[in-house]
Design a protein around this motif. Structure first.
Motif, PDB file in Angstrom:
ATOM      1  N   MET A 217      35.899  29.355  47.847  1.00 27.92           N
ATOM      2  CA  MET A 217      36.603  29.502  46.570  1.00 27.92           C
ATOM      3  C   MET A 217      37.625  28.376  46.459  1.00 27.92           C
ATOM      4  O   MET A 217      38.586  28.326  47.231  1.00 27.92           O
ATOM      5  CB  MET A 217      37.314  30.851  46.502  1.00 27.92           C
ATOM      6  CG  MET A 217      38.098  31.066  45.212  1.00 27.92           C
ATOM      7  SD  MET A 217      37.041  31.231  43.761  1.00 27.92           S
ATOM      8  CE  MET A 217      36.386  32.885  44.025  1.00 27.92           C
ATOM      9  N   SER A 221      40.762  27.084  41.210  1.00 24.55           N
ATOM     10  CA  SER A 221      39.953  28.009  40.408  1.00 24.55           C
ATOM     11  C   SER A 221      40.870  28.949  39.645  1.00 24.55           C
ATOM     12  O   SER A 221      42.075  29.050  39.923  1.00 24.55           O
ATOM     13  CB  SER A 221      39.012  28.811  41.304  1.00 24.55           C
ATOM     14  OG  SER A 221      39.761  29.631  42.181  1.00 24.55           O
ATOM     15  N   ASP A 222      40.300  29.662  38.696  1.00 22.65           N
ATOM     16  CA  ASP A 222      41.078  30.619  37.901  1.00 22.65           C
ATOM     17  C   ASP A 222      41.324  31.888  38.716  1.00 22.65           C
ATOM     18  O   ASP A 222      40.787  32.053  39.817  1.00 22.65           O
ATOM     19  CB  ASP A 222      40.313  30.948  36.613  1.00 22.65           C
ATOM     20  CG  ASP A 222      41.238  31.406  35.498  1.00 22.65           C
ATOM     21  OD1 ASP A 222      42.416  31.694  35.787  1.00 22.65           O
ATOM     22  OD2 ASP A 222      40.772  31.487  34.338  1.00 22.65           O
ATOM     23  N   HIS A 224      41.018  35.679  40.042  1.00 27.65           N
ATOM     24  CA  HIS A 224      39.834  36.514  40.271  1.00 27.65           C
ATOM     25  C   HIS A 224      40.280  37.832  40.910  1.00 27.65           C
ATOM     26  O   HIS A 224      41.432  37.972  41.338  1.00 27.65           O
ATOM     27  CB  HIS A 224      38.805  35.780  41.134  1.00 27.65           C
ATOM     28  CG  HIS A 224      39.296  35.383  42.490  1.00 27.65           C
ATOM     29  ND1 HIS A 224      39.512  36.289  43.502  1.00 27.65           N
ATOM     30  CD2 HIS A 224      39.630  34.165  43.000  1.00 27.65           C
ATOM     31  CE1 HIS A 224      39.934  35.661  44.576  1.00 27.65           C
ATOM     32  NE2 HIS A 224      40.032  34.374  44.319  1.00 27.65           N
ATOM     33  N   THR A 269      31.797  39.154  41.130  1.00 22.69           N
ATOM     34  CA  THR A 269      32.582  38.238  40.301  1.00 22.69           C
ATOM     35  C   THR A 269      33.140  37.084  41.134  1.00 22.69           C
ATOM     36  O   THR A 269      33.106  35.911  40.713  1.00 22.69           O
ATOM     37  CB  THR A 269      33.740  38.995  39.619  1.00 22.69           C
ATOM     38  OG1 THR A 269      33.208  40.054  38.821  1.00 22.69           O
ATOM     39  CG2 THR A 269      34.566  38.055  38.746  1.00 22.69           C
ATOM     40  N   ILE A 270      33.629  37.402  42.303  1.00 20.14           N
ATOM     41  CA  ILE A 270      34.177  36.383  43.195  1.00 20.14           C
ATOM     42  C   ILE A 270      33.081  35.408  43.626  1.00 20.14           C
ATOM     43  O   ILE A 270      33.277  34.184  43.629  1.00 20.14           O
ATOM     44  CB  ILE A 270      34.836  37.053  44.419  1.00 20.14           C
ATOM     45  CG1 ILE A 270      36.101  37.779  43.991  1.00 20.14           C
ATOM     46  CG2 ILE A 270      35.153  36.018  45.505  1.00 20.14           C
ATOM     47  CD1 ILE A 270      36.688  38.665  45.064  1.00 20.14           C
ATOM     48  N   ALA A 272      30.351  34.663  42.076  1.00 19.20           N
ATOM     49  CA  ALA A 272      29.935  33.852  40.935  1.00 19.20           C
ATOM     50  C   ALA A 272      30.936  32.736  40.644  1.00 19.20           C
ATOM     51  O   ALA A 272      30.570  31.659  40.162  1.00 19.20           O
ATOM     52  CB  ALA A 272      29.764  34.738  39.703  1.00 19.20           C
ATOM     53  N   GLN A 273      32.201  32.978  40.957  1.00 18.42           N
ATOM     54  CA  GLN A 273      33.248  32.003  40.664  1.00 18.42           C
ATOM     55  C   GLN A 273      33.391  30.959  41.779  1.00 18.42           C
ATOM     56  O   GLN A 273      33.907  29.858  41.548  1.00 18.42           O
ATOM     57  CB  GLN A 273      34.574  32.748  40.480  1.00 18.42           C
ATOM     58  CG  GLN A 273      35.664  31.924  39.805  1.00 18.42           C
ATOM     59  CD  GLN A 273      36.813  32.811  39.366  1.00 18.42           C
ATOM     60  OE1 GLN A 273      36.597  33.951  38.934  1.00 18.42           O
ATOM     61  NE2 GLN A 273      38.032  32.309  39.485  1.00 18.42           N
TER      62      GLN A 273
END
Length: 291
Positions: A217, A221-222, A224, A269-270, A272-273
């Protein structure tokens, strides 16, 4: 006290801290009690007093009584020496495997037992690297950083327990294992530059294993769902599952379908990010090039 007397000083409780039995560990209590009973029966069968036996194995009489009463966990070398002194033919030494497991904290054993049965394992770590991925030096440095500090004996026990869980990678059939690691944790040189490099090499090796997916990650990044801490998900062959997350359900393990769906959504979700696996390995290669 002469030099010879000093060298021959028998080990006491002060010399062997951290080997008490966890009072909440029913299985561990039963194992240590059984081992202690066998030691006492064999000692008495050969007509040795506790003090005499202690002298022969290098421990004080008080420690002999506590081990035989199931109040202390005997070390592997104690069992080996007892086997030799009592002419047990390997029967006492053979107890080392169960005794070794008892020396690991119960919660670690419970986690390892679940990991050994899972067909799918998902782990996200916010501030550090998962124990399943840590090298010995990395694990030791993290554990030694605790305040108040653990005793050296406790540190080694905890490191051994953490590393023992890594046998999950050798399981057959292999479980599907998915990790998401934060870039910040990968850049923190835990244990010094050499230990950090060895840790990165470990990640590179594990990330290439067929049944393992490793993702990074990026720091840029935004937000999460995992920013509150660790997320773990274990799924089993019969359709059951268990999970936990630091940011929800008070951090307790959960197994109800509604709760598991939330954790599954968070972890998905994590993933995918995060960077895809190939880009994640390339990122680790880049960090290795910087060492």
């Amino acid at each position: 006290m002469s030099v010879d007397d000093s060298v021959r000083r028998l080990k006491s409780e002060a010399d062997e801290p951290g080997w008490e039995v966890d009072p909440d560990d029913d299985w561990g209590i039963a194992v240590v009690a059984t081992v202690g009973r066998q030691l006492k029966l064999r000692r008495e069968a050969v007509g040795m007093r506790a003090a005499e036996f202690g002298e022969a194995v290098g421990y004080g009489e008080d420690m002999v009584y506590k081990i035989e009463a199931g109040k202390r966990i005997p070390r592997p070398e104690y069992l080996d020496r007892a086997d030799e002194v009592l002419s047990a033919g390997g029967l006492l030494s053979a107890m080392q495997e169960d005794v070794k497991k008892v020396s690991y904290p119960k919660k670690v054993r419970d986690l390892a037992a679940m990991e050994a049965k899972a067909v799918e394992i998902g782990v996200y770590e916010c501030n550090t690297l998962p124990g399943l991925l840590q090298t010995p030096d990395h694990a030791r440095a993290l554990i030694e950083a605790a305040q108040p500090p653990y005793s050296p004996d406790d540190v080694e026990r905890m490191v051994a327990a953490r590393l023992a869980r890594q046998s999950v990678f050798e399981r057959e059939p292999s479980p599907s294992i998915n990790f998401v690691l934060e870039e910040a944790a990968l850049r923190r040189e835990v244990g010094g530059t050499m230990a950090w490099k060895q840790q990165l090499e470990r990640l590179r090796k594990v990330g290439r294993v067929r049944h393992v997916t490793l993702q990074v990650m990026p720091t840029k990044s935004d937000a999460h769902p995992g920013l509150d801490g660790r997320i773990e998900l274990l799924k089993f062959g019969d359709g059951a599952a268990v999970g936990r997350a630091d940011g929800v359900f008070s951090g307790r393990p959960v197994s109800e379908l509604k709760q598991l769906r939330i954790l599954d959504l968070w972890f998905s979700t994590i993933r995918a990010q995060a960077l895809p696996p190939r880009e994640s390995l390339a990122f680790i290669e880049q960090l290795l090039g910087e060492t």
